[in-house]
Design an enzyme around this catalytic site. Structure first.
Site, short mmCIF file in Angstrom:
data_model
loop_
_atom_site.label_atom_id
_atom_site.label_comp_id
_atom_site.label_asym_id
_atom_site.label_seq_id
_atom_site.Cartn_x
_atom_site.Cartn_y
_atom_site.Cartn_z
CB CYS A 414 -40.90 6.77 -66.30
SG CYS A 414 -40.58 7.82 -64.89
CG HIS A 543 -36.31 5.83 -67.10
ND1 HIS A 543 -36.88 6.36 -68.23
CD2 HIS A 543 -36.63 6.67 -66.09
CE1 HIS A 543 -37.52 7.47 -67.93
NE2 HIS A 543 -37.38 7.70 -66.63
CD GLU A 545 -35.47 3.95 -70.64
OE1 GLU A 545 -36.16 3.09 -70.05
OE2 GLU A 545 -35.70 5.19 -70.56
N1 GLN Z 1 -43.37 13.25 -65.24
C1 GLN Z 1 -43.36 12.07 -64.45
C2 GLN Z 1 -42.79 12.30 -63.07
O1 GLN Z 1 -42.15 13.28 -62.84
C3 GLN Z 1 -42.61 10.96 -65.16
C4 GLN Z 1 -41.16 11.22 -65.26
C5 GLN Z 1 -40.52 10.37 -66.32
O2 GLN Z 1 -41.18 9.79 -67.15
N2 GLN Z 1 -39.22 10.31 -66.31
O3 GLN Z 1 -42.96 11.49 -62.20
#
Ligand code: GLN
Length: 572
Positions: A414, A543, A545
């Protein structure tokens, strides 16, 4: 019969109020309710999910639900420092990390129906009140709020056609927030009839070093507290650092009228994945089957098969042939619960590789190009996980650069995906000052940006993109290799920002490959460097995970551990 009539008939002038979902038959579903006493954080979810797994193994349809005491509608706004990670379900619901435990143990996708908060329950009651649904009655905790809770449980049973619903009550018995849940379950037990609802109390056995022996008094008092609510436990699980002595189990049995074979020692184990077998050995699953009169429906052949599959996995835990160290950079390094699913995904990937994975937590706030080599000197691979905001971001970029330039295995998650794009844009594509607008809104090259119009296409509004989405994988890529040639996979997202399509061509020209994309729209979801250029450099806008399961480890984690083993072998 009287009871049946009275609970389902709510229109006459009556004190009874029990709304029933359509298609629900009283007494046809079994329930296992799990409460915590003495202290919170005992692992109710771990116990409940392990027991549910043992029933699932016998071919029962199981549906877990977590009842949270807090008033928030979901976990999206909770600080992971206080409450652990936010676990995103396929339907986009942002939940408590315990839902992750259920999904992993049961190898089963859950939905918003498996997660309730006090906020949701009260909101439903208040909405009904405004709609005039209570026909002029004063709306009360009992029967209206408790009625709503029972409705949620029964609705889950109908929706999932569940044989057994596992209800985990958050917090500790005695908390004001959770009292109405306990009351609801007491009512449920009466309404469903004998042999339909089974109660489990999780408790804690103290072991004060000064005394050198286990003491059961706090546990006894905690269980008494539950009995004050009119609930008598059928099973007691005793959490403890070491195996609970027979003496203490006997004491608890005497004080609670729970037979000794149902007082279970749930002492610390090297891995939570060893618990289902420990419970099986203690005969807890058979006790549950017997108490709920499910004996006739057990599929023994399926049970034996499932037990063997699990045992093959569990027997590898702790008996590793090698060990690697993976560095995880992160803002919440102080609290391991913030990264619960990543830790689990690494454990799954480690078992798949017969390797112990040690984690080194790396605070990136003081990392820069000058000291990064030294700071990452000990790790065999690195993960930059999800995150928000400015703090430590430049340190993460320095780590990614170091990994990219030195063949250090890299998995970006992410924010770690977005930072990898920023790093590449700056240092390879020559886009000076490239950044995400999350950090510098007016930077010269906003390679990562908020693109509400893209989200509108998916019908998600302008805010967070949440939940499961399909990803098309480029054939022949590293991603294709990892996902065993699959052309389309599904992963879970939780982000606001993304790669601005304007920059895709310029970045790809310089060698970074976007090998996972949205099936229809220019949303970049996986990036990688080809194997010829780097042994393992991959990142997901999602994600990974969250979808890793013990017997089906997530491929990007498996690949990372594999590459880390290789790297270590080359070093020595
Ligand atoms: N801050 C980033 C976004 O909002 C990544 C979010 C995250 O890592 N869950 O896109």
């Amino acid at each position: 019969m009287d009871l049946l009539r009275s609970v389902s008939d709510s229109t006459d002038e009556t004190e009874f109020y029990t709304p029933m979902p359509e298609g629900y038959r009283l007494g046809s579903t079994k329930y296992v309710a799990v409460f915590g006493t003495v202290i919170s954080g005992l692992g109710k979810g771990i116990f409940s999910s392990s027991l549910a797994k043992l029933l699932k193994d016998k071919s029962f349809r199981v549906a877990p639900i977590k009842l949270e005491g807090y008033l928030n509608i979901d976990s999206g706004t909770l600080n992971p420092f206080r409450h652990g990670e936010v676990f995103v379900l396929d339907d986009g619901m942002e939940t408590d990390m315990d839902l992750g435990t259920y999904e992993r143990m049961l190898d089963q996708n859950l939905s918003g129906a498996n997660f309730a908060t006090s906020g949701q329950i009260y909101r439903a009651v208040l909405d009904k009140e405004r709609a005039g649904s209570y026909l002029g009655r004063d709306v009360q905790m009992i029967p209206h709020v408790t009625g709503e809770v029972k409705y949620r449980l029964r609705e889950l049973a109908v929706r999932n056609r569940a044989d057994v619903v596992f209800v985990e009550v958050g917090g500790t018995v005695g908390d004001i927030e959770n009292a109405f849940y306990i009351e609801s379950l007491r009512e449920l037990s009466y309404e469903e009839g004998e042999g339909s609802v089974l109660f489990v109390a999780l408790t804690y056995i103290l072991h004060p070093p000064a005394l050198g022996e286990q003491k059961s008094k706090a546990a006894q008092l905690g269980i008494k507290r539950l009995m004050e609510y009119g609930i008598h436990p059928d099973i007691i699980a005793c959490r403890a650092t070491q195996q609970v002595s027979d003496k203490v189990r006997q004491k608890i049995s005497i004080y609670t009228n729970v037979p000794i074979q149902r007082v279970f020692s749930m002492h610390d184990l090297p891995s939570i994945y060893l618990l289902p077998e420990a419970m099986r050995e203690a005969g807890l699953d058979s006790e549950v089957v017997q108490l709920l009169s499910l004996g006739g429906k057990v599929n023994s052949a399926a049970d034996t098969r499932a037990a063997a599959d699990w045992s093959r996995f569990a027997s590898k835990i702790g008996k590793y042939k090698s060990a690697v160290t993976i560095g995880i950079t992160g803002k919440y390094v102080a609290l391991r619960d913030s990264y619960a699913s990543i830790i689990k995904a690494l454990e799954h990937a480690g078992v798949a590789n017969d390797t112990r994975v040690d984690i080194e937590w790396i605070d990136t706030t003081d990392i820069a190009d000058a000291n990064v080599a030294e700071r990452l000197g000990e790790v065999d691979g690195i993960i930059v996980p999800g995150g928000f905001g400015t703090r430590g971001a430049e340190g993460k970029i320095a780590c990614i650069r170091h990994a990219r330039e030195n063949g250090l295995p890299y998995l970006g998650i992410c924010y770690g995906f977005q930072m990898a794009v920023v790093e590449y844009a700056r240092n390879v594509c020559g886009l000076e000052g490239a950044n995400t607008t999350e950090i510098v809104p007016d930077c010269p090259h906003p390679v990562i940006d908020i693109l509400p119009e893209q989200k509108k296409i998916e019908g998600l509004g302008g805010n967070m993109r949440l939940g499961g989405q399909d990803i098309d994988i480029t054939p022949g890529s590293l991603a294709a290799e990892l996902f065993a040639g699959a052309q389309r996979v599904r992963e879970r997202f939780r982000h606001r920002y993304e790669v601005d399509p304007k920059y895709i061509e310029r970045i790809e020209e310089k060698g970074l490959v976007f090998s996972g994309r949205h099936p229809e729209h220019p949303i970049m979801q996986i990036l990688e460097l080809p194997r010829e250029v780097h042994p393992y450099f991959i990142a997901g806008q999602f994600h990974p995970e969250l979808t890793s399961r013990p017997l089906r480890p997530q491929p990007m984690f498996v690949g990372l551990v594999e590459a880390a083993i290789q790297r270590q072998a080359e070093k020595s």
